[in-house]
Scaffold this motif. Structure first.
Motif: not given
Length: 274
Positions: A229-244
């Motif tokens: 599946g996929r992961v998605s968000t409406d919120f702005p995210i400060t990402v930790s690690g590798t974006l996938s």
């Protein structure tokens, strides 16, 4: 299936669900031709410091807002084969809590932690009794709902909700919150107007999508993951690690709450409410 996707508790629940499903599963034909009777009614009050617990095995649970200020619970038995009297519904108080249980085996007991049976019983294919609970709760009443074979639906409540099942989907809407939900075979669709005092929120399934709607001022440390599946968000995210596309770790806002959501077969979606 990577072991990192599932907690030990969820794996154990999945195994329990597979066994229990083989004991209590109802065929489509049974659902179409079933007889039914209202077997249980209760009306009363749950103190603000207490919780209403509904414990079921075979059948769903539905909760909605009460309009008369009282808690109301109706248990409807459905069956195509067997004796409905073999399933008993009990209600008791435990401190400030009210516990209502559907017990399918002789000698079974129940409390806030769940249903327990002292002995194993073999499935009788001539008995397929299920219980459907319809619950109405006034503003401020916390609910803790559990079943094995059946869905859980909660709408228009105002405070904390805990919902678990094995074979069924969970839909929960609370103007307050928090809302907790876990299943194995089914989707999770949760919306809450506030997080309350929640420090950790967890949502788990194996076969199903997870959709979470949080208020616009939501702040959390996120850990969202799926296999297929996929992961998605409406919120702005400060990402930790590798974006996938299948795994997301990061922070929303002040990060004051921890949110973990995981599935194997399905997507994970984070939506922004009002």
């Amino acid at each position: 299936m990577p072991s990192s996707m599932l907690s030990r508790s969820l794996i154990g629940t999945a195994l329990l669900g597979a066994v229990t499903a083989s004991l209590f599963a109802t065929s489509p034909l049974a659902a179409q031709d079933s007889r039914r009777e209202t077997a249980f009614t209760w009306s009363g009050a749950v103190p603000s410091s207490g919780t209403l617990y509904i414990k079921n095995v075979n059948g769903g649970v539905e909760v909605e807002r009460s309009t008369n200020g009282r808690v109301e619970v109706v248990g409807e038995k459905r069956w195509r084969r067997g004796n409905p009297d073999d399933v008993r519904i009990e209600q008791k108080k435990s401190g400030d809590n009210v516990v209502i249980c559907a017990l399918h085996t002789e000698g079974a007991t129940c409390d806030e932690r769940g249903i327990r049976s002292e002995r194993r019983t073999r499935w009788n294919d001539r008995n397929d009794v299920s219980v459907r609970f319809v619950v109405k709760v006034p503003e401020g009443t916390r609910v803790d709902l559990a079943t094995v074979n059946g869905g859980v639906e909660v709408r228009d409540v105002t405070t904390e909700v805990r919902a678990t099942t094995v074979n069924g989907s969970i839909t929960a809407r609370s103007a307050g919150g928090p809302v907790y939900a876990k299943t194995v075979n089914g989707s999770i669709d949760v919306s809450m107007g506030a997080l309350g005092r929640a420090d950790d929120l967890e949502y788990e399934t194996v076969n199903g999508a997870i959709t979470l709607e949080f208020p616009s001022n939501f702040g959390a440390e996120l850990e969202l993951s799926t296999v297929n599946g996929r992961v998605s968000t409406d919120f702005p995210i400060t990402v930790s690690g590798t974006l996938s596309a299948r795994r997301l770790r990061g922070t929303v806002g002040d990060g004051r709450t921890r949110v973990r959501a995981s599935t194997v077969n399905g997507s994970v979606t984070l939506r922004k409410g009002r």
